[in-house]
Design an enzyme around this catalytic site. Sequence first.
Site, PDB file in Angstrom:
ATOM      1  N   ASP A  42      19.560  91.869  18.403  1.00 44.96           N
ATOM      2  CA  ASP A  42      20.388  90.950  19.194  1.00 44.96           C
ATOM      3  C   ASP A  42      19.866  89.541  18.966  1.00 44.96           C
ATOM      4  O   ASP A  42      18.859  89.346  18.286  1.00 44.96           O
ATOM      5  CB  ASP A  42      20.351  91.334  20.689  1.00 44.96           C
ATOM      6  CG  ASP A  42      21.661  90.983  21.400  1.00 44.96           C
ATOM      7  OD1 ASP A  42      22.050  89.791  21.375  1.00 44.96           O
ATOM      8  OD2 ASP A  42      22.298  91.875  21.956  1.00 44.96           O
ATOM      9  N   ASP A  62      20.231  87.016  13.914  1.00 46.91           N
ATOM     10  CA  ASP A  62      21.651  86.654  13.968  1.00 46.91           C
ATOM     11  C   ASP A  62      22.367  87.511  12.917  1.00 46.91           C
ATOM     12  O   ASP A  62      22.145  87.346  11.714  1.00 46.91           O
ATOM     13  CB  ASP A  62      21.814  85.161  13.661  1.00 46.91           C
ATOM     14  CG  ASP A  62      23.277  84.733  13.709  1.00 46.91           C
ATOM     15  OD1 ASP A  62      24.175  85.602  13.752  1.00 46.91           O
ATOM     16  OD2 ASP A  62      23.513  83.509  13.692  1.00 46.91           O
ATOM     17  N   ASN A  85      27.685  97.937  17.114  1.00 49.08           N
ATOM     18  CA  ASN A  85      28.304  97.604  18.401  1.00 49.08           C
ATOM     19  C   ASN A  85      28.581  96.110  18.596  1.00 49.08           C
ATOM     20  O   ASN A  85      29.532  95.748  19.280  1.00 49.08           O
ATOM     21  CB  ASN A  85      27.377  98.139  19.510  1.00 49.08           C
ATOM     22  CG  ASN A  85      27.656  97.523  20.861  1.00 49.08           C
ATOM     23  OD1 ASN A  85      28.636  97.865  21.517  1.00 49.08           O
ATOM     24  ND2 ASN A  85      26.810  96.586  21.275  1.00 49.08           N
ATOM     25  N   TYR A 150      39.844  88.225  16.293  1.00 52.13           N
ATOM     26  CA  TYR A 150      39.105  89.391  16.816  1.00 52.13           C
ATOM     27  C   TYR A 150      39.903  90.660  16.535  1.00 52.13           C
ATOM     28  O   TYR A 150      39.360  91.655  16.035  1.00 52.13           O
ATOM     29  CB  TYR A 150      38.894  89.189  18.323  1.00 52.13           C
ATOM     30  CG  TYR A 150      38.241  90.326  19.074  1.00 52.13           C
ATOM     31  CD1 TYR A 150      36.864  90.510  19.069  1.00 52.13           C
ATOM     32  CD2 TYR A 150      39.012  91.212  19.841  1.00 52.13           C
ATOM     33  CE1 TYR A 150      36.263  91.542  19.795  1.00 52.13           C
ATOM     34  CE2 TYR A 150      38.421  92.240  20.573  1.00 52.13           C
ATOM     35  CZ  TYR A 150      37.054  92.397  20.543  1.00 52.13           C
ATOM     36  OH  TYR A 150      36.470  93.418  21.269  1.00 52.13           O
ATOM     37  N   LYS A 154      38.946  93.834  14.262  1.00 54.70           N
ATOM     38  CA  LYS A 154      38.850  95.162  14.877  1.00 54.70           C
ATOM     39  C   LYS A 154      39.772  96.166  14.175  1.00 54.70           C
ATOM     40  O   LYS A 154      39.440  97.349  14.044  1.00 54.70           O
ATOM     41  CB  LYS A 154      39.162  95.078  16.375  1.00 54.70           C
ATOM     42  CG  LYS A 154      38.069  94.384  17.178  1.00 54.70           C
ATOM     43  CD  LYS A 154      36.781  95.211  17.178  1.00 54.70           C
ATOM     44  CE  LYS A 154      35.669  94.597  17.981  1.00 54.70           C
ATOM     45  NZ  LYS A 154      34.427  95.369  17.931  1.00 54.70           N
ATOM     46  N   VAL A 183      36.118  97.495  29.501  1.00 54.37           N
ATOM     47  CA  VAL A 183      34.851  97.989  30.035  1.00 54.37           C
ATOM     48  C   VAL A 183      34.228  96.895  30.893  1.00 54.37           C
ATOM     49  O   VAL A 183      34.113  95.742  30.459  1.00 54.37           O
ATOM     50  CB  VAL A 183      33.888  98.376  28.889  1.00 54.37           C
ATOM     51  CG1 VAL A 183      32.610  98.973  29.446  1.00 54.37           C
ATOM     52  CG2 VAL A 183      34.575  99.346  27.929  1.00 54.37           C
ATOM     53  N   THR A 185      31.730  94.775  31.964  1.00 52.75           N
ATOM     54  CA  THR A 185      30.427  94.236  31.557  1.00 52.75           C
ATOM     55  C   THR A 185      30.313  92.828  32.138  1.00 52.75           C
ATOM     56  O   THR A 185      31.331  92.231  32.506  1.00 52.75           O
ATOM     57  CB  THR A 185      30.347  94.138  30.017  1.00 52.75           C
ATOM     58  OG1 THR A 185      31.406  93.280  29.591  1.00 52.75           O
ATOM     59  CG2 THR A 185      30.469  95.480  29.338  1.00 52.75           C
TER      60      THR A 185
HETATM   61  N1  NAD Z   1      33.776  95.303  27.078  1.00 56.11           N
HETATM   62  C1  NAD Z   1      34.995  95.647  26.731  1.00 56.11           C
HETATM   63  O1  NAD Z   1      35.904  95.696  27.565  1.00 56.11           O
HETATM   64  C2  NAD Z   1      35.310  96.031  25.297  1.00 56.11           C
HETATM   65  C3  NAD Z   1      36.627  96.420  25.004  1.00 56.11           C
HETATM   66  C4  NAD Z   1      36.939  96.784  23.707  1.00 56.11           C
HETATM   67  C5  NAD Z   1      35.973  96.765  22.728  1.00 56.11           C
HETATM   68  N2  NAD Z   1      34.708  96.379  23.035  1.00 56.11           N
HETATM   69  C6  NAD Z   1      33.729  96.381  21.943  1.00 56.11           C
HETATM   70  O2  NAD Z   1      32.521  96.993  22.355  1.00 56.11           O
HETATM   71  C7  NAD Z   1      31.411  96.343  21.747  1.00 56.11           C
HETATM   72  C8  NAD Z   1      30.464  95.833  22.817  1.00 56.11           C
HETATM   73  O3  NAD Z   1      31.184  94.956  23.671  1.00 56.11           O
HETATM   74  P1  NAD Z   1      30.535  94.268  24.942  1.00 56.11           P
HETATM   75  O4  NAD Z   1      31.669  94.039  25.870  1.00 56.11           O
HETATM   76  O5  NAD Z   1      29.340  94.976  25.373  1.00 56.11           O
HETATM   77  O6  NAD Z   1      30.134  92.841  24.309  1.00 56.11           O
HETATM   78  P2  NAD Z   1      29.093  91.774  24.888  1.00 56.11           P
HETATM   79  O7  NAD Z   1      29.619  90.444  24.420  1.00 56.11           O
HETATM   80  O8  NAD Z   1      28.873  91.961  26.336  1.00 56.11           O
HETATM   81  O9  NAD Z   1      27.761  92.123  24.113  1.00 56.11           O
HETATM   82  C9  NAD Z   1      27.682  91.950  22.721  1.00 56.11           C
HETATM   83  C10 NAD Z   1      26.229  91.830  22.339  1.00 56.11           C
HETATM   84  O10 NAD Z   1      26.205  91.501  20.936  1.00 56.11           O
HETATM   85  C11 NAD Z   1      25.307  90.423  20.754  1.00 56.11           C
HETATM   86  N3  NAD Z   1      25.718  89.605  19.613  1.00 56.11           N
HETATM   87  C12 NAD Z   1      26.886  88.924  19.491  1.00 56.11           C
HETATM   88  N4  NAD Z   1      26.876  88.198  18.359  1.00 56.11           N
HETATM   89  C13 NAD Z   1      25.676  88.427  17.760  1.00 56.11           C
HETATM   90  C14 NAD Z   1      25.067  87.967  16.576  1.00 56.11           C
HETATM   91  N5  NAD Z   1      25.684  87.080  15.763  1.00 56.11           N
HETATM   92  N6  NAD Z   1      23.843  88.416  16.256  1.00 56.11           N
HETATM   93  C15 NAD Z   1      23.194  89.294  17.083  1.00 56.11           C
HETATM   94  N7  NAD Z   1      23.717  89.767  18.220  1.00 56.11           N
HETATM   95  C16 NAD Z   1      24.949  89.334  18.565  1.00 56.11           C
HETATM   96  C17 NAD Z   1      25.367  89.614  22.039  1.00 56.11           C
HETATM   97  O11 NAD Z   1      24.225  88.787  22.219  1.00 56.11           O
HETATM   98  C18 NAD Z   1      25.502  90.704  23.081  1.00 56.11           C
HETATM   99  O12 NAD Z   1      24.239  91.142  23.548  1.00 56.11           O
HETATM  100  C19 NAD Z   1      32.009  95.240  20.879  1.00 56.11           C
HETATM  101  O13 NAD Z   1      32.183  95.706  19.574  1.00 56.11           O
HETATM  102  C20 NAD Z   1      33.338  94.971  21.534  1.00 56.11           C
HETATM  103  O14 NAD Z   1      34.269  94.404  20.635  1.00 56.11           O
HETATM  104  C21 NAD Z   1      34.356  96.004  24.299  1.00 56.11           C
END
Ligand code: NAD
Length: 242
Positions: A42, A62, A85, A150, A154, A183, A185
């Site tokens: 992360d 990154d 993820n 996005y 996806k 989800v 979060t």
């Molecule tokens: N939360 C939802 O409702 C939802 C819905 C559909 C899909 N998703 C997918 O599930 C996955 C997780 O989603 P989430 O909601 O937990 O996202 P989030 O934004 O809460 O967490 C993403 C994590 O990835 C890290 N990250 C982002 N860019 C980065 C980079 N360049 N280098 C290193 N780390 C990086 C962030 O620091 C963060 O900790 C994603 O692929 C998202 O597209 C989430």
Amino acid sequence: MSSAIYPSLKGRKVLITGGGSGIGAGLVEAFVKQGAQVSFIDLADTISEQLPAGAATFYKCDLTDIPALERTLAQIGTVDILLNNAANDDRHSLGDVTEAYFDNRIAVNLKHLLFCAKAVAPGMKANGGGAIINFGSISWHLGLPDLVLYETAKAGIEGMTRALARELGPDNIRVTTIIPGNVKTPRQMKWYTPEGERQIVEAQCLPGRIEPKHVAGLALFLASDDAELCTGHGYWIDAGWR
Ligand SMILES: NC(=O)c1ccc[n+]([C@@H]2O[C@H](COP(=O)([O-])OP(=O)(O)OC[C@H]3O[C@@H](n4cnc5c(N)ncnc54)[C@H](O)[C@@H]3O)[C@@H](O)[C@H]2O)c1
């Protein structure tokens, strides 16, 4: 509710991208509970306070910096299970898209998944197999607004999953996509008002809010040997949102 323990996950080497928060933090916690050896990448060390110190190993990197990512992956070494993820769902409209923003959104939402898969596949092959789980999204299936790049990325992830499942299947490497609905979060709660949340729940078949632990439950199954013939497809966890 008691949750499943998968004997095949004990001791497995698991790598989770974006494990510092949201769904990723839920994945870290869930795989640690299975007795797996968990590493996560992360931008910042925001490891869940639920975890005992040292339960998972954090690598700061990154993911959009591919040479830095390759160095980090070399440091981590062989893994049995990769959870691709990390992503970023910043809102944008077509009129705002520049070439640089296009490249940046594809870098953060698609490119690193392929380079992580590429880096771990030879080690999985040498070990007799592995599992790669890519995180897609319901957003492009629903055509949600203000997310064109996005959603483009996806959609690409689901195509990439099918291609990699075919290419890596002979080496017993399974490649799947998890497709989450909305989800709950910390980051998502920035976008949704209580009224917006209510509208999502009304559009679901089930009345509950999806939390990271529900997504982790599906990921544990897909990562485990119980899913030994699951590959090439998307698996939904969306409470029936449509
Ligand atoms: N939360 C939802 O409702 C939802 C819905 C559909 C899909 N998703 C997918 O599930 C996955 C997780 O989603 P989430 O909601 O937990 O996202 P989030 O934004 O809460 O967490 C993403 C994590 O990835 C890290 N990250 C982002 N860019 C980065 C980079 N360049 N280098 C290193 N780390 C990086 C962030 O620091 C963060 O900790 C994603 O692929 C998202 O597209 C989430």
